[in-house]
Design an enzyme around this catalytic site. Structure first.
Site, PDB file in Angstrom:
ATOM      1  N   MET A 110      20.034  91.465  -2.389  1.00 41.81           N
ATOM      2  CA  MET A 110      19.075  92.545  -2.056  1.00 41.81           C
ATOM      3  C   MET A 110      19.694  93.443  -0.999  1.00 41.81           C
ATOM      4  O   MET A 110      20.313  92.961  -0.054  1.00 41.81           O
ATOM      5  CB  MET A 110      17.777  91.945  -1.507  1.00 41.81           C
ATOM      6  CG  MET A 110      17.135  90.910  -2.418  1.00 41.81           C
ATOM      7  SD  MET A 110      15.534  90.409  -1.782  1.00 41.81           S
ATOM      8  CE  MET A 110      15.182  88.972  -2.814  1.00 41.81           C
ATOM      9  N   MET A 112      19.374  93.096  -6.921  1.00 46.35           N
ATOM     10  CA  MET A 112      18.237  93.989  -6.638  1.00 46.35           C
ATOM     11  C   MET A 112      18.750  95.056  -5.683  1.00 46.35           C
ATOM     12  O   MET A 112      18.463  95.064  -4.486  1.00 46.35           O
ATOM     13  CB  MET A 112      17.091  93.170  -6.032  1.00 46.35           C
ATOM     14  CG  MET A 112      16.380  92.300  -7.065  1.00 46.35           C
ATOM     15  SD  MET A 112      15.474  90.945  -6.315  1.00 46.35           S
ATOM     16  CE  MET A 112      16.809  89.755  -6.158  1.00 46.35           C
ATOM     17  N   SER A 163      16.862  79.322  -7.516  1.00 48.99           N
ATOM     18  CA  SER A 163      17.212  80.433  -6.626  1.00 48.99           C
ATOM     19  C   SER A 163      17.515  79.909  -5.232  1.00 48.99           C
ATOM     20  O   SER A 163      16.656  79.300  -4.579  1.00 48.99           O
ATOM     21  CB  SER A 163      16.054  81.427  -6.545  1.00 48.99           C
ATOM     22  OG  SER A 163      16.303  82.329  -5.476  1.00 48.99           O
ATOM     23  N   PHE A 188      10.981  89.060  -2.518  1.00 54.66           N
ATOM     24  CA  PHE A 188      10.719  87.885  -1.681  1.00 54.66           C
ATOM     25  C   PHE A 188      10.449  86.652  -2.539  1.00 54.66           C
ATOM     26  O   PHE A 188       9.878  86.770  -3.624  1.00 54.66           O
ATOM     27  CB  PHE A 188       9.511  88.137  -0.764  1.00 54.66           C
ATOM     28  CG  PHE A 188       9.724  89.304   0.160  1.00 54.66           C
ATOM     29  CD1 PHE A 188      10.382  89.138   1.377  1.00 54.66           C
ATOM     30  CD2 PHE A 188       9.327  90.577  -0.212  1.00 54.66           C
ATOM     31  CE1 PHE A 188      10.611  90.222   2.213  1.00 54.66           C
ATOM     32  CE2 PHE A 188       9.557  91.673   0.615  1.00 54.66           C
ATOM     33  CZ  PHE A 188      10.199  91.495   1.835  1.00 54.66           C
ATOM     34  N   GLY A 189      10.832  85.488  -2.019  1.00 52.47           N
ATOM     35  CA  GLY A 189      10.481  84.230  -2.651  1.00 52.47           C
ATOM     36  C   GLY A 189       9.059  83.838  -2.261  1.00 52.47           C
ATOM     37  O   GLY A 189       8.453  84.426  -1.359  1.00 52.47           O
ATOM     38  N   HIS A 204      21.588  87.995  -9.427  1.00 53.22           N
ATOM     39  CA  HIS A 204      20.473  88.926  -9.678  1.00 53.22           C
ATOM     40  C   HIS A 204      20.560  90.030  -8.642  1.00 53.22           C
ATOM     41  O   HIS A 204      20.217  89.822  -7.472  1.00 53.22           O
ATOM     42  CB  HIS A 204      19.152  88.141  -9.577  1.00 53.22           C
ATOM     43  CG  HIS A 204      17.928  88.989  -9.725  1.00 53.22           C
ATOM     44  ND1 HIS A 204      16.674  88.546  -9.363  1.00 53.22           N
ATOM     45  CD2 HIS A 204      17.753  90.253 -10.211  1.00 53.22           C
ATOM     46  CE1 HIS A 204      15.775  89.498  -9.604  1.00 53.22           C
ATOM     47  NE2 HIS A 204      16.404  90.541 -10.107  1.00 53.22           N
ATOM     48  N   ASP A 252      20.221  85.816  -5.303  1.00 52.53           N
ATOM     49  CA  ASP A 252      19.465  87.061  -5.160  1.00 52.53           C
ATOM     50  C   ASP A 252      20.150  87.982  -4.162  1.00 52.53           C
ATOM     51  O   ASP A 252      20.156  87.727  -2.961  1.00 52.53           O
ATOM     52  CB  ASP A 252      18.038  86.759  -4.703  1.00 52.53           C
ATOM     53  CG  ASP A 252      17.217  86.102  -5.793  1.00 52.53           C
ATOM     54  OD1 ASP A 252      17.070  86.720  -6.861  1.00 52.53           O
ATOM     55  OD2 ASP A 252      16.747  84.964  -5.579  1.00 52.53           O
ATOM     56  N   HIS A 298      21.047  80.630  -9.079  1.00 48.82           N
ATOM     57  CA  HIS A 298      20.573  82.023  -9.067  1.00 48.82           C
ATOM     58  C   HIS A 298      20.749  82.586  -7.660  1.00 48.82           C
ATOM     59  O   HIS A 298      20.216  82.049  -6.683  1.00 48.82           O
ATOM     60  CB  HIS A 298      19.110  82.027  -9.478  1.00 48.82           C
ATOM     61  CG  HIS A 298      18.466  83.366  -9.608  1.00 48.82           C
ATOM     62  ND1 HIS A 298      18.539  84.125 -10.762  1.00 48.82           N
ATOM     63  CD2 HIS A 298      17.726  84.093  -8.738  1.00 48.82           C
ATOM     64  CE1 HIS A 298      17.852  85.246 -10.594  1.00 48.82           C
ATOM     65  NE2 HIS A 298      17.349  85.268  -9.370  1.00 48.82           N
ATOM     66  N   MET A 318      10.678  90.123 -14.736  1.00 50.85           N
ATOM     67  CA  MET A 318      10.206  89.696 -13.411  1.00 50.85           C
ATOM     68  C   MET A 318       8.734  89.296 -13.482  1.00 50.85           C
ATOM     69  O   MET A 318       7.914  90.029 -14.038  1.00 50.85           O
ATOM     70  CB  MET A 318      10.375  90.821 -12.389  1.00 50.85           C
ATOM     71  CG  MET A 318      11.813  91.141 -11.997  1.00 50.85           C
ATOM     72  SD  MET A 318      12.741  89.762 -11.288  1.00 50.85           S
ATOM     73  CE  MET A 318      11.754  89.343  -9.846  1.00 50.85           C
ATOM     74  N   ASP A 355      11.499  85.112 -13.593  1.00 50.81           N
ATOM     75  CA  ASP A 355      11.849  84.923 -12.181  1.00 50.81           C
ATOM     76  C   ASP A 355      10.675  85.360 -11.315  1.00 50.81           C
ATOM     77  O   ASP A 355      10.258  86.524 -11.359  1.00 50.81           O
ATOM     78  CB  ASP A 355      13.095  85.773 -11.872  1.00 50.81           C
ATOM     79  CG  ASP A 355      13.553  85.662 -10.425  1.00 50.81           C
ATOM     80  OD1 ASP A 355      13.038  84.815  -9.680  1.00 50.81           O
ATOM     81  OD2 ASP A 355      14.462  86.453 -10.052  1.00 50.81           O
ATOM     82  N   GLY A 356      10.186  84.404 -10.512  1.00 52.53           N
ATOM     83  CA  GLY A 356       9.116  84.703  -9.569  1.00 52.53           C
ATOM     84  C   GLY A 356       7.892  83.845  -9.807  1.00 52.53           C
ATOM     85  O   GLY A 356       7.233  83.969 -10.836  1.00 52.53           O
ATOM     86  N   GLY A 357       7.632  82.940  -8.873  1.00 54.51           N
ATOM     87  CA  GLY A 357       6.443  82.098  -8.977  1.00 54.51           C
ATOM     88  C   GLY A 357       6.510  81.042 -10.068  1.00 54.51           C
ATOM     89  O   GLY A 357       5.480  80.469 -10.438  1.00 54.51           O
TER      90      GLY A 357
HETATM   91  C1  DX5 Z   1      12.433  87.507  -5.911  1.00 56.22           C
HETATM   92  C2  DX5 Z   1      13.690  86.833  -6.391  1.00 56.22           C
HETATM   93  C3  DX5 Z   1      13.466  85.480  -6.881  1.00 56.22           C
HETATM   94  C4  DX5 Z   1      12.916  84.505  -5.852  1.00 56.22           C
HETATM   95  C5  DX5 Z   1      12.033  83.556  -6.572  1.00 56.22           C
HETATM   96  O1  DX5 Z   1      12.676  88.861  -5.763  1.00 56.22           O
HETATM   97  O2  DX5 Z   1      14.272  87.567  -7.448  1.00 56.22           O
HETATM   98  O3  DX5 Z   1      14.629  84.946  -7.476  1.00 56.22           O
HETATM   99  O4  DX5 Z   1      13.892  83.792  -5.172  1.00 56.22           O
HETATM  100  O5  DX5 Z   1      11.405  82.741  -5.649  1.00 56.22           O
HETATM  101  P1  DX5 Z   1      10.146  81.844  -6.063  1.00 56.22           P
HETATM  102  O6  DX5 Z   1      10.576  80.951  -7.182  1.00 56.22           O
HETATM  103  O7  DX5 Z   1       9.811  81.125  -4.812  1.00 56.22           O
HETATM  104  O8  DX5 Z   1       9.064  82.795  -6.500  1.00 56.22           O
HETATM  105 ZN    ZN Z   2      15.906  86.579  -8.537  1.00 55.47          ZN
END
Ligand code: DX5
Ligand code: ZN
Length: 219
Positions: free
Chosen positions: A33, A64, A6, A139-140, A62, A31, A29, A133, A171-173
């Site tokens: 938003m 959002m 991402s 947020f990352g 992606h 994002d 990827h 998700m 996706d996420g963490g």
């Molecule tokens: C969060 C995004 C993710 C984000 C993941 O809403 O969809 O793609 O960038 O970031 P990490 O890998 O740091 O959790």
């Molecule tokens: Zn994402």
């Protein structure tokens, strides 16, 4: 087993260079938003069009955003090879998925942590990927939600029943310490932002994540 870093965690002042840093990955990827569907604002179609002109690998967008029925197909038309919309935001997900595919892209549906998959199982005939998700979108750098792993397995079993080559993305963490359980649960496309764009070096991180995922493939 595919890795989709991402660029949310990349340097937004140098996105071309940041895409080149992950040229060994399968996808980039992106994002999108809109500050309505999620409480954060990133980038939109004009920036994606610019990224498409310079990226060495296909874009995995992606979205959002609210009203993906209207706004998702133009990403496919612009040249994104995979376009993901959230079922929570779509008024007509069947039509939206068909519109994305009609532009030659893979269509993908995303579900937030609080959204059950079962009501959307029939959409499997319309999509090429399901994004489960593993954080609340927006947020990352958030903590991985291990309690989403049963949902990943539930989707994997539904895909097996349904047949066809439908991918399952998380996706996420996702990081070196969480990717194994994702792979074991049935995911095969792994998004990672902060775990790729860190001090270790993006290409090394991609290689490590891919090796860990491959070693823990769902059986
Ligand atoms: C969060 C995004 C993710 C984000 C993941 O809403 O969809 O793609 O960038 O970031 P990490 O890998 O740091 O959790
Ligand atoms: Zn994402």
């Amino acid at each position: 087993m595919q890795i989709s870093p991402s660029i949310l965690s990349a340097d937004f002042a140098n996105l071309q260079r940041e895409l080149e840093a992950i040229s060994t990955a399968d996808w980039a990827h992106v994002d999108v938003m809109d500050n309505h569907f999620v409480p954060n604002l990133t980038l939109g179609l004009p920036v994606v069009e610019s990224l498409l002109r310079v990226t060495p690998i296909p874009l995995d967008c992606h979205l959002m955003i609210d009203d993906p029925d209207r706004w998702a197909p133009p990403y496919a038309e612009a040249g994104a090879k995979s376009v993901t919309f959230h079922v929570e935001a779509a008024a007509d997900p069947v039509r939206t998925a068909r519109d994305i595919r009609a532009q030659g892209a893979r269509a993908s549906m995303a579900i937030k942590p609080g959204t059950d998959f079962a009501p959307y199982e029939e959409l499997l005939r319309e999509v090429d990927m399901v994004l489960v998700m593993t954080v609340e979108p927006g947020f990352g750098g958030q903590s991985f939600m291990a309690d989403m792993m049963p949902k990943v397995t539930q989707v994997r079993e539904a895909v097996r029943r349904h047949g066809g080559d439908i991918w399952i993305q998380v996706d996420g963490g996702v990081s070196a310490s969480t990717i194994e359980q994702c792979a074991q649960a049935g995911a095969d496309v792994f998004v990672a932002g902060s775990a790729v764009y860190n001090a270790e070096g993006a290409a090394e991180n991609v290689a490590r994540l891919r090796a860990l995922a491959a070693a823990h493939r769902h059986v």
